[in-house]
Scaffold this motif. Structure first.
Motif, PDB file in Angstrom:
ATOM      1  N   THR A 167       0.854  -1.190   0.000  1.00 55.12           N
ATOM      2  CA  THR A 167       0.000   0.000   0.000  1.00 55.12           C
ATOM      3  C   THR A 167       0.889   1.238   0.000  1.00 55.12           C
ATOM      4  N   ARG A 168       0.553   2.197  -0.880  1.00 58.31           N
ATOM      5  CA  ARG A 168       1.371   3.404  -0.998  1.00 58.31           C
ATOM      6  C   ARG A 168       0.470   4.631  -0.981  1.00 58.31           C
ATOM      7  N   LEU A 169       0.899   5.625  -0.203  1.00 53.86           N
ATOM      8  CA  LEU A 169       0.205   6.907  -0.112  1.00 53.86           C
ATOM      9  C   LEU A 169       1.188   8.019  -0.465  1.00 53.86           C
ATOM     10  N   TYR A 170       0.763   8.882  -1.382  1.00 56.12           N
ATOM     11  CA  TYR A 170       1.632   9.970  -1.851  1.00 56.12           C
ATOM     12  C   TYR A 170       0.868  11.282  -1.752  1.00 56.12           C
ATOM     13  N   GLY A 171       1.535  12.322  -1.250  1.00 56.04           N
ATOM     14  CA  GLY A 171       0.931  13.644  -1.145  1.00 56.04           C
ATOM     15  C   GLY A 171       1.892  14.721  -1.608  1.00 56.04           C
ATOM     16  N   LEU A 172       1.347  15.786  -2.206  1.00 57.39           N
ATOM     17  CA  LEU A 172       2.159  16.883  -2.735  1.00 57.39           C
ATOM     18  C   LEU A 172       1.465  18.203  -2.461  1.00 57.39           C
ATOM     19  N   LEU A 173       2.227  19.153  -1.924  1.00 57.63           N
ATOM     20  CA  LEU A 173       1.811  20.546  -1.785  1.00 57.63           C
ATOM     21  C   LEU A 173       2.868  21.399  -2.458  1.00 57.63           C
ATOM     22  N   GLU A 174       2.447  22.240  -3.388  1.00 58.59           N
ATOM     23  CA  GLU A 174       3.423  23.020  -4.155  1.00 58.59           C
ATOM     24  C   GLU A 174       2.856  24.397  -4.464  1.00 58.59           C
ATOM     25  N   ARG A 175       3.739  25.385  -4.414  1.00 58.89           N
ATOM     26  CA  ARG A 175       3.387  26.741  -4.834  1.00 58.89           C
ATOM     27  C   ARG A 175       4.498  27.263  -5.732  1.00 58.89           C
ATOM     28  N   GLN A 176       4.097  27.743  -6.901  1.00 53.56           N
ATOM     29  CA  GLN A 176       5.039  28.294  -7.858  1.00 53.56           C
ATOM     30  C   GLN A 176       4.761  29.775  -8.057  1.00 53.56           C
ATOM     31  N   ILE A 177       5.838  30.535  -8.051  1.00 54.53           N
ATOM     32  CA  ILE A 177       5.769  31.959  -8.392  1.00 54.53           C
ATOM     33  C   ILE A 177       6.188  32.073  -9.853  1.00 54.53           C
ATOM     34  N   LEU A 178       5.253  32.417 -10.719  1.00 54.68           N
ATOM     35  CA  LEU A 178       5.483  32.418 -12.151  1.00 54.68           C
ATOM     36  C   LEU A 178       5.892  33.803 -12.641  1.00 54.68           C
ATOM     37  N   PRO A 179       6.485  33.887 -13.835  1.00 55.96           N
ATOM     38  CA  PRO A 179       6.843  35.185 -14.392  1.00 55.96           C
ATOM     39  C   PRO A 179       5.613  36.074 -14.571  1.00 55.96           C
ATOM     40  N   PHE A 180       5.846  37.360 -14.589  1.00 52.29           N
ATOM     41  CA  PHE A 180       4.804  38.351 -14.856  1.00 52.29           C
ATOM     42  C   PHE A 180       3.717  38.311 -13.779  1.00 52.29           C
ATOM     43  N   ASP A 181       4.142  38.152 -12.509  1.00 50.37           N
ATOM     44  CA  ASP A 181       3.249  38.251 -11.351  1.00 50.37           C
ATOM     45  C   ASP A 181       2.172  37.165 -11.358  1.00 50.37           C
ATOM     46  N   GLY A 182       2.518  35.971 -11.759  1.00 50.61           N
ATOM     47  CA  GLY A 182       1.572  34.855 -11.730  1.00 50.61           C
ATOM     48  C   GLY A 182       1.903  33.892 -10.609  1.00 50.61           C
ATOM     49  N   ALA A 183       0.950  32.997 -10.317  1.00 48.68           N
ATOM     50  CA  ALA A 183       1.152  32.010  -9.255  1.00 48.68           C
ATOM     51  C   ALA A 183       0.381  30.742  -9.612  1.00 48.68           C
ATOM     52  N   LEU A 184       0.882  29.612  -9.122  1.00 47.23           N
ATOM     53  CA  LEU A 184       0.247  28.317  -9.341  1.00 47.23           C
ATOM     54  C   LEU A 184       0.324  27.524  -8.047  1.00 47.23           C
ATOM     55  N   ASP A 185      -0.824  27.052  -7.573  1.00 45.24           N
ATOM     56  CA  ASP A 185      -0.905  26.195  -6.389  1.00 45.24           C
ATOM     57  C   ASP A 185      -1.335  24.806  -6.833  1.00 45.24           C
ATOM     58  N   VAL A 186      -0.611  23.776  -6.325  1.00 49.11           N
ATOM     59  CA  VAL A 186      -0.883  22.404  -6.695  1.00 49.11           C
ATOM     60  C   VAL A 186      -1.069  21.583  -5.422  1.00 49.11           C
ATOM     61  N   ASN A 187      -2.169  20.820  -5.374  1.00 52.68           N
ATOM     62  CA  ASN A 187      -2.420  19.871  -4.297  1.00 52.68           C
ATOM     63  C   ASN A 187      -2.725  18.522  -4.935  1.00 52.68           C
ATOM     64  N   GLU A 188      -1.998  17.476  -4.522  1.00 54.07           N
ATOM     65  CA  GLU A 188      -2.158  16.176  -5.153  1.00 54.07           C
ATOM     66  C   GLU A 188      -2.090  15.078  -4.115  1.00 54.07           C
TER      67      GLU A 188
END
Length: 498
Positions: A167-188
């Protein structure tokens, strides 16, 4: 007709130590056109590597400087790279391990880029059946067309039950600061089960995976920097993930950024409806199996939120008489939660079946794959065989063949290939020789190619002296690209000192 000559010189010095081995290496190479090719590419590298390993501590320090010039396209830059890693086990324990890593490079000149990666992790094994890992990572990247940074936390846990059910459990929390004042939030999050059972008639394997990933993008209207990695496989085209690429913004490099490939010399940009294809020039420096790092700009769609649901099942069987079977089915759905309609969202159904029959000296295997996609779908099938014509302690000879065909629903031209090869190994007490010969023909989206490749590697040992010889020969004729013949010889002499 084009004639290109390549030359490489390598000098290395190693200090053999049980606790702190040290190595210095200097490499110099030049690729220059003799006829019909304007390139004059020169590359020199100087590096050092220091490592240490004990029951409780492992250390790695690696530094390198590379100087690169290419006169025909006026490329001239210097790249400095540093890679360090430390791993510590308190008291030599196998139940806990703490590690940290730092990697970065700085490229200056006609192509400017900076990259920094720092991470820390802790690895726990409280019992023989339970394994947990936590990773914290920071990345910072600057390029000519923009900058981006990311912070990432990953969690992995796996458990073995009865020696059969994993049994395997995987979790991801990520925040990216993108060019030109952008942002990306990832939850997996991903949950998977894998079951292996050994029976009298063979081994049975079953797998099940369920995952969900949410991406929330906050982007101002304007340009957006994309960075992707693609591995060049002659049987499949390379398409950029996003449509409507801004003209003149594509940059293709090696994965570490040390090599910048040249448009119309190493690759071509071909527009196919809304998608952009990176078409590799057979006479360039990009060889099959090379992983490319591609950056480009697109016009962004502001405030896009998506939820990606993925499900997969798999089954495998390996009988005691040599028959084996593997099957998998993957479904991935993109559900748009907020934002304008976006043609980038891909719904995918991927079904694959592999079957084979292996005996002591021969084997036959086949594969079928159907990829139904809203962006790029295809169907491919292949059939291969191998036969050990000679099998002994001194010499072995293996013959192999493979047929493969790929079709695309929106294109009339298929991609097919026919390969025949032979592998020979000769080994005595001080001498070992490995030789491979391959001949194959391809038709890639209407472009026919005829290839022949030979590889000879020999190693001879005499007390403290080791001599290695590598000889590569390649002949290829590709429609609309002409003839490309390559010949490469490497000779390495090593002397061991106490």
């Amino acid at each position: 007709a084009r004639l290109v000559r390549r030359r490489t010189e390598v000098f290395s010095l190693r200090h053999q130590s049980r606790t702190w081995p040290l190595r210095f290496q200097w490499r110099r190479g030049r690729n220059w056109g003799i006829k019909g090719d304007p390139r004059d590419e020169r590359r020199s590298e100087l590096g050092a590597r220091l490592s240490h390993r004990s029951d409780a501590l492992s250390v790695l320090v690696q530094a390198e400087r590379q100087d690169y010039t290419e006169t025909s396209v006026q490329q001239d830059y210097v790249t400095d790279r540093l890679n360090t890693g430390i791993s510590y086990r308190p008291g030599g324990s196998r139940k806990i391990q703490i590690a940290t890593r730092f990697y970065g490079y700085d490229r200056r000149g006609t192509s400017n880029s900076k990259f920094l990666l720092s991470s820390g992790s802790i690895d726990l094994r409280p019992t023989e059946d339970l394994h947990m890992n936590l990773l914290l990572e920071y990345q910072d990247q600057e390029e000519d067309i923009g900058a981006r940074a990311s912070r990432r936390a990953k969690f992995n846990a796996s458990h073995e039950l009865w020696g059969s059910l994993s049994t395997r459990l995987y979790g991801l929390l990520e925040r990216q600061i993108l060019p030109f004042d952008g942002a990306l939030d990832v939850n997996e999050a991903i949950l998977s089960f894998d079951y292996q059972r050994h029976l009298e008639a063979g081994a049975l394997g079953l797998g099940w995976t369920r995952g969900q990933r949410r991406e929330d993008e906050v982007l101002p209207s304007g340009e957006r920097l994309m960075i992707e990695e693609h591995t060049y496989d002659q049987g499949f085209p390379i398409f950029l993930d996003l449509p409507d690429v801004i003209s003149g913004s594509v940059t293709v490099t090696s994965t570490d950024g040390s090599i910048v490939y040249t448009e119309n010399m190493d690759y071509e940009l071909v527009q196919r409806d809304l998608l952009t294809e990176i078409r590799i020039v057979p006479t360039g420096d990009i060889l099959p199996g090379t992983t490319l790092r591609i950056s480009y700009l697109v016009n962004s769609v502001p405030d896009l939120s998506t939820i990606i649901d993925s499900r997969s099942v798999s089954a495998s069987w390996r009988g005691t008489q040599g028959l084996w079977l593997r099957a998998s089915h993957v479904i991935r759905d993109n559900n748009q939660v907020a934002g304008l309609p976006d043609v980038r969202l891909e719904d995918l159904t991927d079904t694959e079946l592999r079957v084979g029959y292996d005996r002591e000296r021969w084997g036959v295997h086949g594969a079928w794959r159907d990829r139904v996609s809203t962006i790029l779908g295809y169907r491919t099938s292949s059939l291969g065989s191998n036969w050990d014509a000679i099998s002994g302690r001194v010499m072995t000879l293996t013959l192999r063949a493979r047929l493969q065909k790929t079709t695309y629903p929106d294109r009339a031209e298929p991609t097919d290939s026919r390969l025949f090869g032979a592998d020979l190994r000769f080994e005595r007490e001080r001498l070992r020789v490995d030789m491979t010969l391959e001949r194959w023909k391809e038709n890639v989206l209407g472009r026919k190619g005829d290839y022949f490749q030979g590889r000879l590697m020999a190693r001879w040992l005499a007390r403290a002296i080791e001599v290695r010889l590598l000889w590569l020969v390649r002949f290829q004729t590709v429609e609309l690209s002409g003839v490309d013949n390559r010949d490469e010889v490497q000779i390495v002499v090593r002397r061991q000192f106490r």
